[in-house]
Design an enzyme around this catalytic site. Structure first.
Site, PDB file in Angstrom:
ATOM      1  N   GLY A 107      17.790  -7.104  -3.977  1.00 53.31           N
ATOM      2  CA  GLY A 107      17.246  -5.807  -4.380  1.00 53.31           C
ATOM      3  C   GLY A 107      18.214  -4.685  -4.092  1.00 53.31           C
TER       4      GLY A 107
ATOM      5  N   GLY B 299       6.783  -7.113   1.428  1.00 53.45           N
ATOM      6  CA  GLY B 299       6.147  -5.801   1.357  1.00 53.45           C
ATOM      7  C   GLY B 299       7.141  -4.671   1.117  1.00 53.45           C
ATOM      8  N   PHE B 300       8.365  -4.875   1.558  1.00 50.53           N
ATOM      9  CA  PHE B 300       9.341  -3.782   1.455  1.00 50.53           C
ATOM     10  C   PHE B 300      10.731  -4.319   1.158  1.00 50.53           C
ATOM     11  CE2 PHE B 300       5.972  -2.718   4.402  1.00 50.53           C
ATOM     12  CZ  PHE B 300       5.506  -1.505   3.888  1.00 50.53           C
TER      13      PHE B 300
ATOM     14  N   HIS C  76      13.775 -10.168 -11.103  1.00 52.04           N
ATOM     15  CA  HIS C  76      12.708 -10.414 -10.126  1.00 52.04           C
ATOM     16  C   HIS C  76      11.795  -9.194 -10.090  1.00 52.04           C
ATOM     17  CE1 HIS C  76      11.171 -12.412  -6.445  1.00 52.04           C
ATOM     18  NE2 HIS C  76      11.006 -11.189  -5.981  1.00 52.04           N
TER      19      HIS C  76
ATOM     20  N   SER D 150      16.140  -7.775  -7.947  1.00 53.57           N
ATOM     21  CA  SER D 150      14.765  -7.308  -7.742  1.00 53.57           C
ATOM     22  C   SER D 150      14.656  -5.826  -8.086  1.00 53.57           C
ATOM     23  CB  SER D 150      14.349  -7.523  -6.287  1.00 53.57           C
ATOM     24  OG  SER D 150      13.177  -6.776  -6.029  1.00 53.57           O
TER      25      SER D 150
ATOM     26  N   GLY E 149      14.948  -3.717   1.425  1.00 54.17           N
ATOM     27  CA  GLY E 149      15.873  -3.140   2.397  1.00 54.17           C
ATOM     28  C   GLY E 149      15.693  -3.603   3.837  1.00 54.17           C
TER      29      GLY E 149
ATOM     30  N   MET F 158      10.545 -16.755   1.628  1.00 55.02           N
ATOM     31  CA  MET F 158      10.731 -15.347   2.002  1.00 55.02           C
ATOM     32  C   MET F 158      11.599 -15.290   3.251  1.00 55.02           C
ATOM     33  SD  MET F 158       9.308 -13.460  -0.214  1.00 55.02           S
ATOM     34  CE  MET F 158       9.755 -11.935   0.641  1.00 55.02           C
TER      35      MET F 158
ATOM     36  N   HIS G 216       6.910 -12.162  -8.803  1.00 51.56           N
ATOM     37  CA  HIS G 216       6.519 -12.511  -7.431  1.00 51.56           C
ATOM     38  C   HIS G 216       5.221 -11.778  -7.107  1.00 51.56           C
ATOM     39  CE1 HIS G 216       7.812 -12.178  -2.877  1.00 51.56           C
ATOM     40  NE2 HIS G 216       6.740 -12.933  -3.055  1.00 51.56           N
TER      41      HIS G 216
ATOM     42  N   MET H   7       2.693  -5.942  -5.827  1.00 50.06           N
ATOM     43  CA  MET H   7       2.050  -5.854  -4.503  1.00 50.06           C
ATOM     44  C   MET H   7       0.692  -5.182  -4.637  1.00 50.06           C
ATOM     45  SD  MET H   7       5.232  -4.475  -2.270  1.00 50.06           S
ATOM     46  CE  MET H   7       6.845  -5.240  -2.343  1.00 50.06           C
TER      47      MET H   7
ATOM     48  N   MET I 136       2.624 -10.705  -4.780  1.00 51.53           N
ATOM     49  CA  MET I 136       2.235 -10.526  -3.370  1.00 51.53           C
ATOM     50  C   MET I 136       0.831  -9.938  -3.374  1.00 51.53           C
ATOM     51  SD  MET I 136       5.897  -9.185  -2.007  1.00 51.53           S
ATOM     52  CE  MET I 136       6.441  -8.905  -3.681  1.00 51.53           C
TER      53      MET I 136
ATOM     54  N   ASP J 205       8.411  -7.573  -8.376  1.00 57.00           N
ATOM     55  CA  ASP J 205       7.537  -7.659  -7.208  1.00 57.00           C
ATOM     56  C   ASP J 205       6.230  -6.931  -7.446  1.00 57.00           C
ATOM     57  OD1 ASP J 205       9.141  -9.072  -5.182  1.00 57.00           O
ATOM     58  OD2 ASP J 205      10.517  -7.384  -5.398  1.00 57.00           O
TER      59      ASP J 205
ATOM     60  N   ASP K 218      14.435 -14.697  -0.832  1.00 56.66           N
ATOM     61  CA  ASP K 218      14.099 -13.302  -1.157  1.00 56.66           C
ATOM     62  C   ASP K 218      14.009 -12.481   0.120  1.00 56.66           C
ATOM     63  OD1 ASP K 218      13.115 -10.969  -2.256  1.00 56.66           O
ATOM     64  OD2 ASP K 218      11.182 -11.810  -2.855  1.00 56.66           O
ATOM     65  N   GLY K 219      14.921 -11.523   0.234  1.00 52.71           N
ATOM     66  CA  GLY K 219      14.840 -10.558   1.333  1.00 52.71           C
ATOM     67  C   GLY K 219      16.081 -10.556   2.203  1.00 52.71           C
ATOM     68  N   GLY K 220      16.731  -9.403   2.263  1.00 51.64           N
ATOM     69  CA  GLY K 220      17.867  -9.248   3.174  1.00 51.64           C
ATOM     70  C   GLY K 220      19.122  -9.978   2.744  1.00 51.64           C
TER      71      GLY K 220
HETATM   72  C1  DX5 Z   1      10.088  -7.842  -0.556  1.00 53.66           C
HETATM   73  C2  DX5 Z   1      10.346  -8.232  -1.975  1.00 53.66           C
HETATM   74  C3  DX5 Z   1      11.775  -8.411  -2.323  1.00 53.66           C
HETATM   75  C4  DX5 Z   1      12.640  -7.184  -2.143  1.00 53.66           C
HETATM   76  C5  DX5 Z   1      13.995  -7.638  -1.682  1.00 53.66           C
HETATM   77  O1  DX5 Z   1       8.723  -7.942  -0.287  1.00 53.66           O
HETATM   78  O2  DX5 Z   1       9.694  -9.462  -2.276  1.00 53.66           O
HETATM   79  O3  DX5 Z   1      11.949  -8.973  -3.618  1.00 53.66           O
HETATM   80  O4  DX5 Z   1      12.783  -6.425  -3.312  1.00 53.66           O
HETATM   81  O5  DX5 Z   1      14.760  -6.525  -1.406  1.00 53.66           O
HETATM   82  P1  DX5 Z   1      16.098  -6.567  -0.554  1.00 53.66           P
HETATM   83  O6  DX5 Z   1      17.106  -7.417  -1.299  1.00 53.66           O
HETATM   84  O7  DX5 Z   1      16.493  -5.137  -0.482  1.00 53.66           O
HETATM   85  O8  DX5 Z   1      15.786  -7.176   0.806  1.00 53.66           O
HETATM   86 ZN    ZN Z   2      10.158 -10.548  -4.158  1.00 46.02          ZN
END
Ligand code: DX5
Ligand code: ZN
Length: 216
Positions: free
Chosen positions: A196, A141-142, A32, A7, A144, A136, A65, A36, A67, A34, A174-176
């Site tokens: 990401g 939204g963020f 990927h 990402s 990390g 998700m 993606h 937003m 959002m 993102d 996606d995420g964490g």
């Molecule tokens: C969050 C995004 C993710 C994000 C994942 O809203 O959709 O794609 O970049 O980032 P990490 O891998 O750092 O959780």
């Molecule tokens: Zn994403």
């Protein structure tokens, strides 16, 4: 087949071209992206001019993606900017099935993204319209943020739904996602892994290799 989708939200945007070159030189299959809108999620990231600027730099699959509230308004623009796969959030679409059809009509693969609290049952009547499902594993939204542990069970349940459908649908998370939880999440049923911060911190090519090994 298991695939990795780095990402670029976590990339240094002042050096985005170089980050794309690194991902292009790596073994990752996808990128990927993102998008937003500051409405569906409490953040604003990047948009179509950025997607079309990076498109000539790589032939990797662009996994976009959205959002964005009412993403149906932006499907043809997303496709024209160079997307290969477009994910729309079920929570953001009034007419989800129509939006999935529009994605196919625009020549892209269609995916439904679900927020952590959204039940899998919203997929019941669109299974024939999707090529991928995006679970998700943080609230969008963020980058990390920490993986929400109870969602491992949702991944298992979603994989079972896909098997029951008899269709070849990818399951993306996606995420964490970190080196510490990748293997167990692949075992739970995810086969497209978005990463990401854990890829764009340090040596991108080496980090991709580490994740690819964990996904074997
Ligand atoms: C969050 C995004 C993710 C994000 C994942 O809203 O959709 O794609 O970049 O980032 P990490 O891998 O750092 O959780
Ligand atoms: Zn994403």
């Amino acid at each position: 087949m298991n695939k990795l989708s780095p990402s670029i939200l976590a990339a240094d945007f002042a050096n985005l071209g170089e980050a794309i070159r690194q991902v292009d030189a790596s073994r990752a299959e996808m990128i990927h992206i993102d998008v937003m809108d500051g409405q569906f999620v409490p953040n604003i990231s990047l948009g179509f001019p950025v997607i079309s600027s990076i498109r000539p730099y790589t032939s990797k699959v662009f996994d976009v993606h959205l959002m964005v509230q009412d993403p149906g308004r932006y499907i043809s623009q997303t496709a024209k900017a160079g997307a290969d796969i477009i994910s729309v959030h079920a929570e953001a679409c009034t007419h989800l099935q129509r939006d999935l059809q529009s994605i196919h009509n625009a020549g892209c693969k269609a995916s439904v993204a679900l927020n952590p609290a959204t039940p899998l049952s919203v997929l019941d009547w669109v299974m024939d319209d999707v090529d991928m499902i995006l679970i998700m594993t943080v609230n969008p939204g963020f980058g990390g943020q920490a993986f929400i542990p109870q969602l491992k069970e949702k991944i298992r349940m979603c994989r079972a739904m896909i098997e029951k459908s008899g269709r070849d649908i990818d399951l993306e998370i996606d995420g964490g996602v970190k080196t510490s939880n990748t293997a167990e999440l692949v075992r739970a049923g995810a086969n497209v892994i978005v990463v990401g911060s854990a890829i764009f911190t340090g040596d991108i090519i080496r980090n991709v290799d580490t994740f690819m090994q964990l996904m074997d």
